[in-house]
Design a protein around this motif. Structure first.
Motif, PDB file in Angstrom:
ATOM      1  N   GLY A  62       0.784  -1.224   0.000  1.00  0.00           N
ATOM      2  CA  GLY A  62       0.000   0.000   0.000  1.00  0.00           C
ATOM      3  C   GLY A  62       0.815   1.273   0.000  1.00  0.00           C
ATOM      4  N   SER A  63       2.119   1.171  -0.222  1.00  0.00           N
ATOM      5  CA  SER A  63       2.956   2.369  -0.230  1.00  0.00           C
ATOM      6  C   SER A  63       2.655   3.213  -1.464  1.00  0.00           C
ATOM      7  CB  SER A  63       4.432   1.994  -0.186  1.00  0.00           C
ATOM      8  OG  SER A  63       4.780   1.184  -1.297  1.00  0.00           O
ATOM      9  N   ILE A  64       2.899   4.516  -1.309  1.00  0.00           N
ATOM     10  CA  ILE A  64       2.558   5.500  -2.341  1.00  0.00           C
ATOM     11  C   ILE A  64       3.822   6.120  -2.912  1.00  0.00           C
ATOM     12  CG2 ILE A  64       1.370   7.697  -2.763  1.00  0.00           C
ATOM     13  CD1 ILE A  64      -0.556   5.488  -2.224  1.00  0.00           C
ATOM     14  N   SER A  65       3.834   6.321  -4.209  1.00  0.00           N
ATOM     15  CA  SER A  65       4.919   7.066  -4.843  1.00  0.00           C
ATOM     16  C   SER A  65       4.328   8.113  -5.765  1.00  0.00           C
ATOM     17  CB  SER A  65       5.858   6.134  -5.614  1.00  0.00           C
ATOM     18  OG  SER A  65       5.150   5.385  -6.573  1.00  0.00           O
ATOM     19  N   ASN A  66       5.070   9.183  -5.986  1.00  0.00           N
ATOM     20  CA  ASN A  66       4.592  10.271  -6.826  1.00  0.00           C
ATOM     21  C   ASN A  66       4.435   9.801  -8.277  1.00  0.00           C
ATOM     22  OD1 ASN A  66       4.441  12.306  -4.861  1.00  0.00           O
ATOM     23  ND2 ASN A  66       6.638  12.681  -5.005  1.00  0.00           N
ATOM     24  N   ILE A 100      -3.999  -0.122   0.427  1.00  0.00           N
ATOM     25  CA  ILE A 100      -4.021   1.331   0.625  1.00  0.00           C
ATOM     26  C   ILE A 100      -5.309   1.755   1.324  1.00  0.00           C
ATOM     27  CG2 ILE A 100      -4.919   1.752  -1.720  1.00  0.00           C
ATOM     28  CD1 ILE A 100      -2.710   4.111   0.384  1.00  0.00           C
ATOM     29  N   VAL A 101      -6.418   1.069   1.053  1.00  0.00           N
ATOM     30  CA  VAL A 101      -7.661   1.377   1.750  1.00  0.00           C
ATOM     31  C   VAL A 101      -7.538   1.047   3.229  1.00  0.00           C
ATOM     32  CG1 VAL A 101     -10.083   0.684   2.035  1.00  0.00           C
ATOM     33  CG2 VAL A 101      -9.196   1.220  -0.235  1.00  0.00           C
ATOM     34  N   LEU A 102      -7.047  -0.133   3.543  1.00  0.00           N
ATOM     35  CA  LEU A 102      -6.917  -0.543   4.946  1.00  0.00           C
ATOM     36  C   LEU A 102      -5.965   0.378   5.712  1.00  0.00           C
ATOM     37  CD1 LEU A 102      -6.761  -4.439   4.561  1.00  0.00           C
ATOM     38  CD2 LEU A 102      -8.739  -3.005   5.080  1.00  0.00           C
ATOM     39  N   LYS A 103      -4.857   0.740   5.079  1.00  0.00           N
ATOM     40  CA  LYS A 103      -3.905   1.634   5.730  1.00  0.00           C
ATOM     41  C   LYS A 103      -4.503   3.025   5.948  1.00  0.00           C
ATOM     42  CE  LYS A 103       0.476   1.613   4.736  1.00  0.00           C
ATOM     43  NZ  LYS A 103       1.764   1.626   3.999  1.00  0.00           N
TER      44      LYS A 103
END
Length: 250
Positions: free
Chosen positions: A50-54, A163-166
């Motif tokens: 669930g990590s995000i990157s630009n 990503i939703v759970l986080k």
């Protein structure tokens, strides 16, 4: 299930109106800044953790310019309401109980306190919220079944699950007004049992109150008031129309 009074729902997810405005304004502003910098707002999500990157800069994008105009807060709100209605439609199509519909909508609302609809497509998040709600409420439907039932790629659901759970901080136990309505109706049934036709009138009141709550779930009310308050408001409005009980006389 824990008691609402000691729950994370009560402690962390009931807000003042200005808090909501500040959160929504903040995520809209952040997306506009991302759009100006990269020429796009869609963030890249790692489906595993669930990590995000630009996002990758759009071809020929000039930093600080807008080839596409960002959404306003009002436009974002309209998008959220539209997809909350879609959650209700999906749940009705699958004949899910009210508690799954309510949990999915509350998950969706909480998610978009953290993110803009410009950053994560609400159609994808909507489906993931329904899927997660089914799992939490022990009415399991596989991602494949859910995707097939509404002609969508089930991988979209799985890619966005983490990503939703986080974003929910894993606060997955949700309290909905429907259960409170049922409790109030049971109490009224005990009180009115001796009256002729009272049971049927209370059944009508129950159905009407549930319909009121369905409409409430498309507003900010679930983020501002407790489930018990919403249930009482729905019962009061329904009784106003059906005249089942005389609250003034009581």
């Amino acid at each position: 299930m824990s008691d609402f009074q000691t729950s994370s729902h009560r402690e962390r997810w009931i807000f003042h109106p200005q808090d909501l405005i500040d959160k929504w304004t903040g995520v809209t502003r952040r997306s506009a800044e991302t759009l100006a910098q990269y020429g796009t707002t869609r963030l890249k999500v790692d489906p595993v953790d669930g990590s995000i990157s630009n996002p990758e800069p759009a071809p020929d994008h000039v930093v600080g310019s807008f080839s596409v105009k960002p959404l306003s807060c009002e436009e974002e709100q309209m998008m959220r309401i539209f997809y909350e209605q879609k959650i209700q439609e999906v749940c009705k199509a699958f004949k899910f109980p009210h508690k799954i519909q309510a949990t999915a909508i509350i998950y969706f609302k909480r998610f978009y306190l953290q993110w803009s609809v410009m950053e994560h497509h609400p159609k994808h998040i909507m489906l993931t919220c329904v899927y997660s709600s089914c799992k939490v409420e022990e009415n399991h439907v596989s991602a494949e079944e859910l995707g097939k039932g509404i002609n969508q790629d089930h991988q979209i659901i799985l890619n966005n699950e983490m990503i939703v759970l986080k974003s929910l901080d894993f606060d997955l136990i949700v309290y909905a007004p429907y259960r409170s309505i049922e409790g109030f109706i049971d109490d009224m049934d005990d009180f009115c049992r001796a009256g002729n036709g009272a049971h049927q009138r209370l059944k009508d009141l129950h159905q009407s109150a549930n319909s009121y709550v369905d409409r409430m779930m498309l507003t900010d009310a679930p983020l501002l008031y407790t489930p018990g308050q919403l249930a009482l408001a729905a019962l009061y409005k329904s009784n106003d129309a059906l005249k089942v009980l005389d609250f003034e006389r009581s």
